[in-house]
Motif scaffolding. Structure first.
Motif, short mmCIF file in Angstrom:
data_model
loop_
_atom_site.label_atom_id
_atom_site.label_comp_id
_atom_site.label_asym_id
_atom_site.label_seq_id
_atom_site.Cartn_x
_atom_site.Cartn_y
_atom_site.Cartn_z
N UNK A 423 0.83 -1.21 0.00
CA UNK A 423 0.00 0.00 0.00
C UNK A 423 0.86 1.25 0.00
N UNK A 424 1.94 1.25 0.78
CA UNK A 424 2.82 2.41 0.83
C UNK A 424 3.47 2.68 -0.54
N UNK A 425 3.93 1.62 -1.18
CA UNK A 425 4.55 1.77 -2.50
C UNK A 425 3.52 2.16 -3.56
N UNK A 426 2.30 1.63 -3.44
CA UNK A 426 1.23 2.00 -4.38
C UNK A 426 0.88 3.46 -4.26
N UNK A 427 0.91 4.00 -3.03
CA UNK A 427 0.62 5.42 -2.82
C UNK A 427 1.65 6.28 -3.54
N UNK A 428 2.92 5.87 -3.49
CA UNK A 428 3.97 6.62 -4.19
C UNK A 428 3.75 6.58 -5.69
N UNK A 429 3.43 5.38 -6.21
CA UNK A 429 3.21 5.24 -7.66
C UNK A 429 2.00 6.05 -8.12
N UNK A 430 0.90 5.97 -7.38
CA UNK A 430 -0.31 6.70 -7.75
C UNK A 430 -0.05 8.20 -7.72
N UNK A 431 0.67 8.67 -6.71
CA UNK A 431 0.99 10.10 -6.62
C UNK A 431 1.81 10.56 -7.82
N UNK A 432 2.84 9.78 -8.16
CA UNK A 432 3.68 10.13 -9.31
C UNK A 432 2.86 10.18 -10.60
#
Length: 539
Positions: A423-432
């Motif tokens: 979830x933490x890594x997905x949040x970074x990807x979605x933000x980018x």
């Protein structure tokens, strides 16, 4: 205490503990009218009466998206033929089957959360039973008979041995045999009857090691995810509505321009016919005017069909039985957009995709909390009383530990930890991805705005060239070919400018959607200072 009582309690309260543990374990887990050729004005003034549209509120009455009927058969949705964008947005919320399905899913999630909130509350149960029985058995008494006889004989012989020898003892009967003869070798046991019982019990899970709180929080996180999914679907529908609504407006403008070109070429053809009859132009030039008129008629018919198709797409989205006539014009604002960073900040604060990722992380955290309960016990307070003339009762405390078996707690903990990291890594990807998408849409809007403004000089030039070519044809200076070419250039310039306006509108809608604020589109619509003409106006 009777025999039935002693058998009921161990089974009863073991079952209660198993029920509670099972409950805690589940938590782990979319016709142009006959007056289509009606002339429309070439330009309209900005309309200061247009105001921003408030965010539509959710319905409180269940409506069938297919029939627009409520459950009691009334028609709460009034769908006018002439429809502004604001009216279409409000109507879309009421007739979309997708949004109705989402609302049902949200309600189900919220009800589930409400149900779990009472998981650690005391629960009272009543038990009643009625039984009929029959017992029948042949009991072998031979061993008992022999044992009794032998015992009596031994006692009799022992007593005789205690009597002194000088005492004369009369001959006594064999008491063992006498008693043994009275006992049968077998006994037929037969009994039948009925038995009823009733009782009242209470059980209270006073300590669950946080399992109940984690189960409730997990369910609430799933409700939050369902809400985020609903917002995503709603934003997609808003974008689809803007696309179809203004695509219909563009198609209507194109149909009008094609019809206007056809009418202009009819005049050119009539003039060419008169000039040919008077001998001012050749037969070839006369034929060229006829050919251009035929092409213009065909293009006008095709544009009419395209407009009907675009209006049909809008009709299907709004689920009406008749064509929707859009009254909100295509528009462009001459004012520059705010800096791209402003819109990127909006996206990071409002986009539902980030809310969904956050909900996924919250679920993983609660699953991790469940796995951390490990070997912690479940403590249950209970009480039970039979309802009889002389009632029996039982009260106590039960504690249970799962020592081994079932789900591997260490593997479950590792899995939930991996889900949190995902979830933490997905949040970074979605933000980018959101930041990049916002920047692309921001540039698309600016490019469309710049193109529309630059095309105005093309439209002005083409209109003036067409006017001069028609005057030249009347004076014999220009040929029909010159007029047709000028007409074609004028049509092309106006069509390209209308397309640029649509590109601006669609880019703006995409920008607002990527910011997670699709209804902010209406604020830009209200503030726009350039509006294209519209065929349909609200009565």
């Amino acid at each position: 205490m009777n025999r039935g009582w002693s058998l009921q309690y161990p089974v009863l309260f073991a079952a209660l503990v198993m029920v509670f543990q099972a409950q805690a374990a589940t938590a782990d887990l979319d016709n142009l009218p006959n007056d289509a050729a009606t002339p429309i004005v070439n330009a309209i003034e900005p309309n200061p009466a247009i105001t921003p549209i408030p965010t539509p509120t959710a319905l409180t009455t269940m409506i069938d998206p297919a029939t627009h009927l409520t459950v009691n058969g009334s028609y709460p949705v009034t769908v006018p033929s002439f429809l502004s964008l604001e009216q279409a947005q409000q109507m879309l919320l009421q007739v979309s089957p997708k949004l109705a399905a989402n609302q049902a899913n949200i309600a189900a999630s919220q009800f589930q959360s409400d149900a779990l909130k009472t998981l650690d509350k005391p629960f009272v149960f009543a038990q009643a039973s009625a039984n009929a029985y029959q017992l029948q058995e042949d009991i072998d008494l031979s061993t008992l008979k022999n044992g009794v006889a032998n015992g009596i004989n031994q006692a009799q012989n022992g007593a005789l041995d205690l009597i002194p020898p000088m005492v004369e003892i009369p001959n006594l009967p064999n008491f063992g045999d006498l008693v043994g003869d009275k006992i049968p070798d077998t006994y037929e046991f037969k009994r039948s009857g009925t038995k009823t019982s009733a009782g009242l019990g209470v059980a209270w899970p006073v300590y669950t090691a946080g399992r109940t709180d984690a189960a409730v929080a997990l369910s609430e996180a799933r409700s939050t995810e369902a809400l985020a999914d609903d917002i995503l679907d709603k934003n997609d529908l808003y974008a689809t509505l803007v696309e179809r609504y203004f695509k219909a407006q563009l198609a209507i403008i194109a149909a009008y321009l094609r019809d206007d070109a056809y009418q202009t070429l009819q005049q050119t053809d009539h003039l060419a016919k008169r000039l040919f009859e008077e001998g001012f132009i050749s037969r070839v030039e006369r034929l060229e005017a006829q050919s251009a008129l035929a092409d213009a008629k065909s293009a006008s018919n095709n544009a009419d069909n395209d407009a009907r198709l675009a209006m049909m797409a809008l009709q299907r989205l709004l689920r009406t039985e008749y064509r929707i006539k859009p009254t909100t014009p295509l528009f462009v604002s001459s004012k520059p957009l705010a800096d791209v960073g402003y819109f990127q900040d909006l996206a990071l604060k409002n986009h539902p995709a980030l809310q969904k990722v956050a909900a996924k992380r919250a679920q993983a955290e609660q699953l991790h909390a469940l796995s951390d309960t490990g070997l912690k016990p479940t403590v249950l307070m209970y009480g039970y009383s039979q309802i009889e003339e002389k009632p029996s009762w039982l009260a106590g405390v039960s504690a249970s530990w799962k020592l081994w078996g079932g789900l591997d707690k260490s593997a479950l903990s590792a899995s939930s930890s991996a889900k949190i990291r995902q979830a933490d890594l997905s949040a970074i990807e979605v933000s980018d991805n959101l930041l990049l998408l916002v920047e692309k849409n921001w540039h698309d809007v600016n490019n469309a705005q710049s193109r529309y403004q630059s095309l105005q000089s093309h439209v002005d030039l083409a209109a003036e060239v067409l006017r001069l070519r028609r005057l030249g044809l009347e004076e014999g200076v220009n040929t029909t070919v010159d007029v047709v070419q000028a007409q074609t250039q004028y049509l092309k310039a106006r069509t390209e400018q209308a397309q640029a306006a649509n590109d601006y509108v669609q880019g703006l809608a995409a920008l607002m959607q990527s910011c997670g604020t699709p209804l902010d589109f209406n604020r830009y619509l209200a503030a726009a200072d350039i509006h294209l003409p519209v065929l349909y106006q609200a009565p």
